[in-house]
Write a protein that holds these residues in place. Sequence first.
Motif, PDB file in Angstrom:
ATOM      1  N   PHE A   1      -8.027   9.930   6.721  1.00  0.00           N
ATOM      2  CA  PHE A   1      -7.816   9.991   8.127  1.00  0.00           C
ATOM      3  C   PHE A   1      -6.430  10.622   8.191  1.00  0.00           C
ATOM      4  N   SER A   2      -5.877  11.225   7.478  1.00  0.00           N
ATOM      5  CA  SER A   2      -4.490  11.867   7.435  1.00  0.00           C
ATOM      6  C   SER A   2      -3.965  12.534   8.727  1.00  0.00           C
ATOM      7  N   HIS A   3      -5.015  13.235   9.083  1.00  0.00           N
ATOM      8  CA  HIS A   3      -4.869  13.670  10.918  1.00  0.00           C
ATOM      9  C   HIS A   3      -4.581  12.932  11.741  1.00  0.00           C
ATOM     10  N   ALA A   4      -4.958  11.467  11.500  1.00  0.00           N
ATOM     11  CA  ALA A   4      -4.957  10.492  12.712  1.00  0.00           C
ATOM     12  C   ALA A   4      -4.103   9.212  12.332  1.00  0.00           C
ATOM     13  N   LEU A   5      -4.169   8.789  11.106  1.00  0.00           N
ATOM     14  CA  LEU A   5      -3.413   7.768  10.800  1.00  0.00           C
ATOM     15  C   LEU A   5      -2.296   7.675   9.751  1.00  0.00           C
ATOM     16  N   PHE A   6      -1.348   6.962   9.906  1.00  0.00           N
ATOM     17  CA  PHE A   6      -0.326   6.932   9.058  1.00  0.00           C
ATOM     18  C   PHE A   6      -0.714   6.316   7.801  1.00  0.00           C
ATOM     19  N   PRO A   7      -0.245   6.702   6.725  1.00  0.00           N
ATOM     20  CA  PRO A   7      -0.511   6.024   5.438  1.00  0.00           C
ATOM     21  C   PRO A   7      -0.748   4.377   5.435  1.00  0.00           C
ATOM     22  N   GLU A   8       0.508   3.877   6.177  1.00  0.00           N
ATOM     23  CA  GLU A   8       0.301   2.437   6.226  1.00  0.00           C
ATOM     24  C   GLU A   8      -0.898   1.739   6.936  1.00  0.00           C
ATOM     25  N   THR A   9      -1.382   2.560   7.913  1.00  0.00           N
ATOM     26  CA  THR A   9      -2.491   2.097   8.959  1.00  0.00           C
ATOM     27  C   THR A   9      -3.800   2.408   8.204  1.00  0.00           C
ATOM     28  N   ALA A  10      -3.794   3.544   7.530  1.00  0.00           N
ATOM     29  CA  ALA A  10      -5.006   3.786   6.474  1.00  0.00           C
ATOM     30  C   ALA A  10      -5.170   2.757   5.779  1.00  0.00           C
ATOM     31  N   GLU A  11      -4.125   2.414   5.022  1.00  0.00           N
ATOM     32  CA  GLU A  11      -4.385   1.563   3.862  1.00  0.00           C
ATOM     33  C   GLU A  11      -4.871   0.134   4.479  1.00  0.00           C
ATOM     34  N   ARG A  12      -4.512  -0.084   5.427  1.00  0.00           N
ATOM     35  CA  ARG A  12      -5.035  -1.310   6.074  1.00  0.00           C
ATOM     36  C   ARG A  12      -6.696  -1.341   6.605  1.00  0.00           C
ATOM     37  N   VAL A  13      -6.852  -0.150   6.968  1.00  0.00           N
ATOM     38  CA  VAL A  13      -8.173   0.323   7.361  1.00  0.00           C
ATOM     39  C   VAL A  13      -9.080   0.024   6.132  1.00  0.00           C
ATOM     40  N   LEU A  14      -8.708   0.883   5.175  1.00  0.00           N
ATOM     41  CA  LEU A  14      -9.655   0.839   3.968  1.00  0.00           C
ATOM     42  C   LEU A  14      -9.639  -0.572   3.148  1.00  0.00           C
ATOM     43  N   ALA A  15      -8.466  -1.357   3.402  1.00  0.00           N
ATOM     44  CA  ALA A  15      -8.570  -2.711   2.873  1.00  0.00           C
ATOM     45  C   ALA A  15      -9.552  -3.526   3.547  1.00  0.00           C
ATOM     46  N   HIS A  16      -9.552  -3.375   4.740  1.00  0.00           N
ATOM     47  CA  HIS A  16     -10.760  -4.104   5.553  1.00  0.00           C
ATOM     48  C   HIS A  16     -12.173  -3.505   5.065  1.00  0.00           C
ATOM     49  N   PHE A  17     -12.471  -2.225   4.947  1.00  0.00           N
ATOM     50  CA  PHE A  17     -13.289  -1.938   4.505  1.00  0.00           C
ATOM     51  C   PHE A  17     -14.031  -2.548   2.964  1.00  0.00           C
ATOM     52  N   GLN A  18     -12.970  -2.523   2.055  1.00  0.00           N
ATOM     53  CA  GLN A  18     -13.072  -2.905   0.701  1.00  0.00           C
ATOM     54  C   GLN A  18     -13.515  -4.375   0.668  1.00  0.00           C
ATOM     55  N   GLU A  19     -12.975  -5.075   1.468  1.00  0.00           N
ATOM     56  CA  GLU A  19     -13.177  -6.602   1.892  1.00  0.00           C
ATOM     57  C   GLU A  19     -14.637  -6.842   2.360  1.00  0.00           C
ATOM     58  N   ARG A  20     -15.189  -5.748   2.857  1.00  0.00           N
ATOM     59  CA  ARG A  20     -16.512  -5.815   3.232  1.00  0.00           C
ATOM     60  C   ARG A  20     -17.600  -5.183   2.467  1.00  0.00           C
TER      61      ARG A  20
END
Lengths: 175, 425
Positions: free
Chosen positions: B182-201
């Motif tokens: 989501f480089s067009h929408a999210l800062f790298p810091e935000t994207a990392e948190r989002v993906l970490a959430h997905f990985q946890e699930r």
Amino acid sequence: MKYVFTFDEDRCSACGACRMGCIDQNDIDIESGESCFRRTYEDEIELKDGGLYCVYLSAACMHCENAPCIDACPAGCIKKDQETGFTVYDNTNCIGCKSCALACPFGAPVFRKSDGKMVKCDGCNIRVKNGLKPACVRACSFGALDCVAEADFNASEGGKACSQLLKNLGLQKYS
Amino acid sequence: MKKVAILGFGAAGYHGAQGVRMTDAEAVIDVYTDTAFGPHNPMLTTYYAKNALPYQGMFPYGSLEEVQERLNLQVFRASPVAELKTAEKAIRTAGGRTAWYDSILIATGASAFVPKIPGAGLPGVFSMRTEADARYLKERLESGAVRSGLVVGISWSGIKVAENFAQRGIPCTLMNRSAQAFSHALFPETAERVLAHFQERGLQISLGKTLQRIEQGADGGLSAFTRDGQQLTADIIVMTSGIRPNLDFLSTEDICTEGGLLVDPHMETCVPGIYAAGDCCAAYDIFTGTQKNIALWMNSVEQGRVAGVNMAGGSARFRGNLPVSLGHCLGLDFLSVGDPSAAVPTGRVYEYADKQLYIRAARNGRKLHCINVIGAAECSGAIKNAFIKSIEAPDAALSIQTACLLRSQGFPDDFIKFLGGKHLD
């Protein structure tokens, strides 16, 4: 006959009675984390001159004339009630995507965790259609909230000001 | 009596027809669609697949017959337009019908982008855009025979496809060409948190991988090979790398295009009498002041209606696009308003995190560039509106109600100040 909500902030003490009316009318389970459709605010906001403005406010869905939540809902759940003018909904097909929340400048639609669907104030549509006041208006002891005929409201000074606000926000219909 | 044509019948086409009809009760409205269905919302495909919506729910305005009757339309179903003669305002369908109109709305939407790689057409490799895609995904997932999935493209639809796998307990990998999702929408810091959430699930994440080819084994299983030599196996592969406007029937010499049909605020193209709306057009973006293709349902609805009103002789103006997205997947909501790439090194960055809320925002001087928020979807509209206000009236403060709403929902005062809302008007 179409209706509008009016609010007189000089009469509001943010006592929360309107919220109680809303919770009771709509069977909202606050203890399980559900959100009331009406919010009250007792707050202090900093003014430009450094002073503080004491806020006593009761707010819910504004039932915008050109409600953006209607256009935003991908499942077509939200519509205008042609009789009352309230923004009403049937969330049978609601997918909980929160697009309505993204469209609403006022934070009116809220997510109900128990069924994964969005819910909001419908103006107590069924009450109003049966000649009753909305529950929040009925519960307001100070006369801060009211629900009046649109024609009467538009003729008032407050109505003109509100129309201008909605126009500025792009929430009025096309002319 | 006005005679108008609407090419394509999704959100923009439907609301275009509605705009014409509410302005001119007598107008003849011819609709050309390549399907036999009512207006369909591509966003709903994954919800149907995961049983959050009945089949008919994918058509929010009803069947084609219902819509036809409601708006008094003449519908040419399964009749895609093969040619548009812009100078004559004439169309020719693939079936050979030719007709002339006073005005034409191009609302042909967009199609899923599928990279032209070997194996892209194999059984079990598909995209996620159409009613048929939705039925196929649902059938395959409910067959019990799918043991693993690969989603190519971490996009808004890609994460919802992956959610389908995760909720059924089927292992799934989300692959992305870019090293940042989501480089067009999210800062790298935000994207990392989002993906970490997905990985946890349970989702596997594979970034910076370019798909080179897909092969099918004797058992029907699929193998995806990346350019750097990695091999990923899956029973089905879903391509969700974005969409492209459906404009193949147009000669670009006759009409102005740049990432979509260029339109003015009245949704009229550079050819008088030819309008465009929805995912096939590039309308003015209030953030950049340029014309951009921003494919969002609500944009399509508004643009279609504006075009329809103007086609029928009324006066309407599109307020403008805004890059805004609200993703929600596996219990996480994340909002983006603006463009993270617009942030400049000399600008100010705001960051806040607690157990429920994450905020990252950037501004340069008076202009907000981007706001990311995780965990506060119910305030997303208020934040979006504050962002719009910062563009349209940079010196204006937040409304009392907005400031109170944000505070009541746990937004810190310094964020409200960052938004520009320190003082009342």
